[in-house]
Design a protein around this motif. Structure first.
Motif, PDB file in Angstrom:
ATOM      1  N   ASP A 236       0.977  -1.340  -0.122  1.00 17.53           N
ATOM      2  CA  ASP A 236       0.051  -0.218  -0.052  1.00 17.53           C
ATOM      3  C   ASP A 236       1.472   1.094  -0.059  1.00 17.53           C
ATOM      4  OD1 ASP A 236       0.612   0.260   2.553  1.00 17.53           O
ATOM      5  OD2 ASP A 236      -0.841  -0.746   3.658  1.00 17.53           O
ATOM      6  N   GLU A 237       0.435   2.243   0.095  1.00 18.11           N
ATOM      7  CA  GLU A 237       0.846   3.628  -0.069  1.00 18.11           C
ATOM      8  C   GLU A 237       1.895   3.893   1.418  1.00 18.11           C
ATOM      9  OE1 GLU A 237       2.625   6.827  -1.844  1.00 18.11           O
ATOM     10  OE2 GLU A 237       1.242   5.247  -3.048  1.00 18.11           O
ATOM     11  N   PRO A 238       1.651   4.370   2.651  1.00 22.28           N
ATOM     12  CA  PRO A 238       2.260   3.661   3.365  1.00 22.28           C
ATOM     13  C   PRO A 238       3.605   2.747   3.386  1.00 22.28           C
ATOM     14  CG  PRO A 238       0.028   3.914   4.507  1.00 22.28           C
ATOM     15  CD  PRO A 238       0.351   3.333   2.524  1.00 22.28           C
ATOM     16  N   TRP A 239       2.963   1.580   3.225  1.00 24.18           N
ATOM     17  CA  TRP A 239       4.554   0.782   3.047  1.00 24.18           C
ATOM     18  C   TRP A 239       5.427   1.025   1.850  1.00 24.18           C
ATOM     19  CZ3 TRP A 239       6.142  -2.597  -0.415  1.00 24.18           C
ATOM     20  CH2 TRP A 239       7.084  -4.385  -0.209  1.00 24.18           C
ATOM     21  N   HIS A 240       5.162   1.402   0.677  1.00 18.52           N
ATOM     22  CA  HIS A 240       5.275   2.219  -0.133  1.00 18.52           C
ATOM     23  C   HIS A 240       6.931   3.036   0.221  1.00 18.52           C
ATOM     24  CE1 HIS A 240       7.071   3.288  -4.383  1.00 18.52           C
ATOM     25  NE2 HIS A 240       6.633   2.562  -5.135  1.00 18.52           N
ATOM     26  N   GLU A 241       6.390   4.289   1.209  1.00 18.89           N
ATOM     27  CA  GLU A 241       6.976   5.205   1.524  1.00 18.89           C
ATOM     28  C   GLU A 241       7.916   4.658   2.191  1.00 18.89           C
ATOM     29  OE1 GLU A 241       4.219   8.561   2.873  1.00 18.89           O
ATOM     30  OE2 GLU A 241       3.072   8.649   1.136  1.00 18.89           O
ATOM     31  N   ARG A 242       7.910   3.431   3.007  1.00 19.35           N
ATOM     32  CA  ARG A 242       8.247   2.984   3.748  1.00 19.35           C
ATOM     33  C   ARG A 242      10.209   2.751   3.074  1.00 19.35           C
ATOM     34  NH1 ARG A 242       5.609  -0.818   7.482  1.00 19.35           N
ATOM     35  NH2 ARG A 242       7.917  -1.760   7.993  1.00 19.35           N
ATOM     36  N   GLY A 243       8.822   2.524   2.388  1.00 17.90           N
ATOM     37  CA  GLY A 243      10.689   1.627   1.203  1.00 17.90           C
ATOM     38  C   GLY A 243      11.415   2.599   0.549  1.00 17.90           C
ATOM     39  N   VAL A 244      10.366   3.454   0.379  1.00 17.92           N
ATOM     40  CA  VAL A 244      11.606   4.778  -0.318  1.00 17.92           C
ATOM     41  C   VAL A 244      12.658   5.104   1.048  1.00 17.92           C
ATOM     42  CG1 VAL A 244      11.206   7.296  -1.656  1.00 17.92           C
ATOM     43  CG2 VAL A 244       9.560   5.462  -1.845  1.00 17.92           C
ATOM     44  N   ALA A 245      11.918   5.813   2.199  1.00 12.71           N
ATOM     45  CA  ALA A 245      12.889   6.036   2.924  1.00 12.71           C
ATOM     46  C   ALA A 245      14.048   5.112   3.194  1.00 12.71           C
ATOM     47  CB  ALA A 245      12.205   6.037   4.213  1.00 12.71           C
ATOM     48  N   LEU A 246      13.793   3.978   3.567  1.00 14.34           N
ATOM     49  CA  LEU A 246      14.955   2.567   3.361  1.00 14.34           C
ATOM     50  C   LEU A 246      15.979   2.879   2.213  1.00 14.34           C
ATOM     51  CD1 LEU A 246      12.497  -0.595   4.462  1.00 14.34           C
ATOM     52  CD2 LEU A 246      14.425   0.596   6.405  1.00 14.34           C
TER      53      LEU A 246
END
Length: 686
Positions: A236-246
């Motif tokens: 989902d979008e929050p999960w994807h944003e966490r991936g970008v930050a990682l």
């Protein structure tokens, strides 16, 4: 042989140093080689120009034998005088303070009158000086003679050293008093601090610490991200944003933490997870192969450690965090260096335990403790018991202080006694020269300033007794600490000096260099061989080594015949010299029969035998098999001698049961056993 001594060897060493200076990968090694090139160049030019005469007691033209020469490997003088060269820092300070020309002759004149003489006398009374070279004691002796009213001796001494006043320094450096002469040390606090300060971080250890502190937490967070997203199936979008930050975090970590490279290896689990993250963040579908690798990596990580946040995973990370709490070796070393800084840098350390107390509650590593322990100060016996003295060669470097103090004890005046001890210690640092025609090295009593005070020495029974006691003490210490080791020449010289102080005429023999052996032994070797034959008559040693009784006659011919060597070669010389060691026992009989050294002979025999077996076992695979085999033969000779002194008619069980290295020699020795001889112990000097 003589032509090689005069030039060939020196040219070869010059060439070797030159190659090292040009080609070695280490800069410090190249710098040291540059200095060797300069010195060997001086040797070669001096020999070629006639200003150097190798093999002479006074090898430098224009300098008497008593001047300390600069000596390079092999005993070659470079032509320089150790007490010459530029003025030292304290000498320059004197020149500046009193407005003197910066010349050695001006310094000598200053020290012999007015403020300079007063300062020398003050140094003598307080002991606040340091004699680095024997020459540095000349002016203090002259000052003492003037104060004692011995003007004739002072005038003679001045006449002998004055011609060299423009070339040599004859005054000591200011320094704290020397302290208790019974206390010695292998290294100084300053040397220990320098060795520890030079320690660099261990690359492998630092990479491991980086992995624990940086990459393991990142790997946990990345694994948690994939598990939360069901490996991308529940994105989902929050999960994807966490991936970008990682991914951004990874790039920062990779730029700033470069010791550990595991995250860059394609087959590593972390690299597989990170590659898949990059694909997802870029909006690309994972290929079937990439998805398979991802599933395998995630399953493997969970199986090995548990899921992040689980009890099993938490216990593992807690243990790893505890490892991070242990300071790195170089960090601990810096703290020990700070502690060492509070001690005098030119002395040993009084307490290793205090200096190596835990740092932040963590014990100091053994590798750091060993460096500090090498600087432990104590009596020679205390250092041997502490394991700080690993060899007879190291022991020999510690005993000069004892011998120097014993020599100085014959001078009633306290100031002169301290000065003589300092002079003897400095003289012990004089490197041996290459000598031919059976010449002997310069002795301390040949120094003009030591001769000048000879009449102020009180020789008495007490002095002789103390010297003999010190000789016996060092002999017993050497045999007990290293029963399987031939006495090194440096230690033999100290024992010989004590023997002279005790006024006991003993035939001390040195280890000879096979490459310069001239085919003959000095008379003391024959005396030592006859003494050994008499003491060992009928013994196990005599039977095993087929010793002949009575006068040995031509020892050179006898050793050559026993060795089976004809002609001249280095290997043949080794064999001849080894036969001389067998016949003389290389000072063992002198120590036992003449000095009165006593020991637990069966125990010493067993320890010497263990040494012989150890070296014999190493010899076949050693990088220096002949030298290692020679060490085994030396230890075996000591074993046989100690068994002879034990005087048992039956061989010990450990010898009968041995079937390892040296089995042939053991078998031969067992056949030599017979009725034990009655031990005879001569009085010292008999």
């Amino acid at each position: 042989m003589s032509e090689d001594i005069r030039g060939g060897y020196a040219v070869e060493q010059w060439a070797r140093a030159f190659v090292t200076a040009l080609t070695h990968e280490d800069e410090a090694t190249r710098r040291r080689a540059d200095e060797r090139v300069r010195r060997w160049r001086d040797v070669v030019r001096g020999i070629a120009g006639g200003s150097l005469t190798p093999g002479s007691r006074a090898p430098v033209a224009g300098l008497p034998a008593w001047v300390t020469p600069v000596v390079v490997h092999g005993g070659f003088a470079t032509g320089e005088a150790a007490a010459g060269g530029p003025l030292r820092a304290h000498e320059l300070a004197v020149c500046e303070r009193f407005g003197l020309p910066e010349r050695r002759r001006a310094l000598m004149a200053h020290h012999l009158a007015g403020d300079g003489l007063a300062e020398l006398l003050r140094m003598l009374d307080t002991g606040e000086y340091r004699v680095d070279l024997p020459e540095h004691a000349a002016l203090p002796v002259l000052a003492w003679l003037l104060r004692a009213g011995d003007e004739d001796a002072a005038r003679e001494l001045f006449a002998e050293i004055a011609p060299f006043a423009d070339r040599l320094g004859f005054a000591p450096a200011p320094a704290p008093p020397a302290g208790d002469p019974a206390v010695v040390w292998r290294g100084t606090a300053g040397q220990a601090a320098a060795a520890l300060a030079a320690r660099e971080p261990n690359g492998r250890v630092e990479a491991m610490r980086e992995a624990l502190a940086v990459w393991n937490p990142f790997a946990d967070d990345l694994l948690r991200w994939w598990l939360d997203g069901d490996l991308g199936e529940s994105a989902d979008e929050p999960w994807h944003e966490r991936g970008v930050a990682l991914l951004e975090r990874y790039r920062l970590l990779a730029a700033n933490h470069t010791r550990c490279a595991k995250h860059r290896r394609p087959k590593e689990n972390l690299a597989v997870l990170r590659h898949a993250l990059e694909e997802v963040v870029a909006g690309r579908e994972l290929t079937p192969r990439a998805r398979g690798l991802l599933r395998h990596a995630v399953a493997s990580m969970v199986r090995r450690r548990g899921e992040p946040g689980s009890a099993r995973h938490g216990e593992l990370r807690s243990r790893q965090a505890a490892q991070l709490d242990v300071p790195a070796h170089h960090t601990t070393a810096r703290e020990v260096v700070r502690r060492l800084a509070s001690l005098p840098p030119d002395r040993g350390v009084p307490d290793v335990a205090e200096l190596c107390a835990p740092v932040d509650g963590v014990p100091v590593p053994a590798a750091i403790r060993r460096v500090v322990a090498r600087a432990l100060a104590g009596t020679v016996e205390e250092l041997v018991d502490a394991g700080v003295v690993p060899s007879a060669e190291v022991l020999a470097r510690l005993v000069p202080r004892i011998a120097a103090t014993t020599t100085a004890a014959a001078y009633p005046d306290e100031a002169l006694r301290t000065l003589v001890a300092a002079t003897c210690l400095a003289f012990r640092n004089r490197r041996s020269l290459l000598l031919l025609d059976l010449r002997h090295q310069v002795r301390v009593d040949e120094l003009p300033w030591v001769r000048a005070i000879a009449r102020h020495r009180a020789r008495g029974e007490g002095t002789r007794h103390d010297a003999l006691a010190a000789l016996r003490r060092l002999g017993e210490l050497a045999l007990d600490a290293f029963p399987g080791t031939t006495l090194p020449n440096t230690l033999v010289r100290e024992l010989a000096e004590l023997g002279r102080e005790a006024e006991v005429d003993l035939p001390w023999v040195e280890q000879l260099a096979a490459d310069i052996y001239e085919g003959r032994f000095s008379p003391k070797f024959s005396r030592a061989a006859e003494q050994a034959g008499d003491h060992l008559r009928g013994s196990l040693y005599a039977r095993h080594y087929a010793l002949r009784q009575g006068p040995v006659g031509d020892l050179d011919a006898l050793c050559r015949g026993r060795s089976g060597v004809s002609g001249w070669s280095v290997a043949g010389n080794h064999a001849i010299i080894e036969q001389a060691q067998v016949l003389t026992t290389h000072n063992l009989v002198t120590l036992v029969a003449r000095v009165g050294v006593r020991g637990d002979w069966p125990a010493l025999a067993r320890r010497a035998f263990d040494t012989a077996v150890r070296f014999a076992g190493r010899a076949p695979t050693s990088t220096r098999p002949q030298a290692t085999a020679k060490l085994a033969r030396d230890a075996w000779r000591h074993t046989v001698f100690f068994l002879s002194e034990a005087g048992s008619a039956a061989p010990p069980a450990w010898l009968r049961d041995h079937d390892g290295p040296l089995a042939d020699q053991v078998g031969e020795l067992l056949r030599c056993y017979g009725p034990a001889r009655a031990n005879r112990s001569g009085e010292p000097g008999s």
